[in-house]
Design an enzyme around this catalytic site. Structure first.
Site, mmCIF file in Angstrom:
data_model
loop_
_atom_site.group_PDB
_atom_site.id
_atom_site.type_symbol
_atom_site.label_atom_id
_atom_site.label_comp_id
_atom_site.label_asym_id
_atom_site.label_seq_id
_atom_site.Cartn_x
_atom_site.Cartn_y
_atom_site.Cartn_z
ATOM 1 N N ASP A 110 -5.584 5.055 6.863
ATOM 2 C CA ASP A 110 -4.163 4.814 6.610
ATOM 3 C C ASP A 110 -3.975 4.089 5.282
ATOM 4 O O ASP A 110 -4.552 3.029 5.060
ATOM 5 C CB ASP A 110 -3.575 3.967 7.748
ATOM 6 N N TYR A 137 0.738 0.288 -1.390
ATOM 7 C CA TYR A 137 -0.491 -0.496 -1.359
ATOM 8 C C TYR A 137 -1.216 -0.465 -2.703
ATOM 9 O O TYR A 137 -2.080 -1.302 -2.958
ATOM 10 C CB TYR A 137 -1.451 0.018 -0.282
#
Length: 281
Positions: A46, A51
């Protein structure tokens, strides 16, 4: 069960019952930790545009020697990229960064919210229509949302053709999300849980420490087992090889129902302070 046991999704595909999370993992560390996770046996990875580590994740997968079809890869659309065409453009960038030509799951990372956007309903709808287009073209195997509450989901269901298949939400002891899980089950939506360790605060909770001693397991293993027995797909993260392996060893024991309830009844174990109804990013 094991790391590669799959849970059915409403469209007939399936998703491994535990994922490997990469939130707050810098690009280079993400590459190393994902490589280690794949080596240990994880097949569900994931990540998210927000991010900043899609390139590292993609490199680890590409160099793993594991067939792409055997890895379930998720990424998420970041809120500034919502809207029809901007979603399509952002998705293309994610594929390039991840060195792949499809995603197994693509999520809207956060709902646009009426507190900050006058047109939040329409913005989410236009974004979801782009998701539907990509899904119809076979570029995404399953489409879903993250941090959506019922009113956000119902906005999509009422105005689009395909209902969300997954909702990834914050779940951990002290924040069991019983009502949200029940809602998702009623609407055939698979639930994933991010921050399963309550951003690390769960390790100092005496009740869970006692349960770890009882079962001869670590606090992390007990908490992840709690998630799995509730039918939630946890997404533990770590950059430490020993802990990556430790988090995978949760299938050789079961928690008694009374102990499940002890964990579910815990209070004040931590919260990210990220609220989809009051989101500032």
């Amino acid at each position: 069960m094991n790391l590669q046991t799959r849970i059915p999704i409403s469209n007939g595909t399936s998703i491994p019952c535990v994922g490997f999370g990469t939130w707050k993992t810098p690009n280079e560390e993400a590459e190393k930790s994902v490589a280690e996770a794949l080596r240990v046996g994880y097949r569900h990875i994931d990540t998210a545009t927000a991010y900043g580590n899609e390139a590292g994740v993609g490199k680890a997968i590409a160099e793993s020697g594991i067939a792409r079809k055997d890895i379930f890869l998720t990424s998420k659309l970041w809120n500034p990229h919502q809207g029809y065409q901007s979603t399509l453009d952002a998705f293309a960038r994610s594929l390039e960064m991840l060195q792949t030509d499809y995603l197994d799951l693509y999520l809207i990372h956060w709902p646009h919210d009426r507190k900050y956007f006058d047109n939040w309903e329409e913005m989410n709808i236009e974004t979801w229509r782009a998701f539907e287009k990509l899904y119809g073209e076979g570029k995404i195997k399953a489409i879903g949302v993250s941090n959506f509450r019922p009113r956000h989901i119902e906005n999509l269901v009422d105005n689009c053709e395909i209902a969300p298949m997954v909702d990834q939400i914050e779940i951990h002891p002290g924040m069991p999300q019983d009502d949200m899980i029940a809602y998702c089950r009623e609407h055939n939506i698979v639930v994933e849980g991010w921050s399963p360790m309550a951003t690390g605060r769960i390790f100092s909770v005496p009740e869970v420490q006692e349960l770890a001693k009882k079962y001869g397991k670590t606090v992390a293993q007990v908490v992840l087992r709690w998630h799995v027995q509730r039918g939630v797909i946890p997404l533990p993260k770590s950059v430490t090889p020993s802990r990556i392996a430790e988090n995978s060893r949760i299938f050789d024991f079961s928690l008694e129902e009374s102990d499940m309830q002890v964990i579910s009844n815990l209070q004040g174990c931590g919260w990210s302070n990220l609220d989809p109804d009051n989101l500032i990013y």
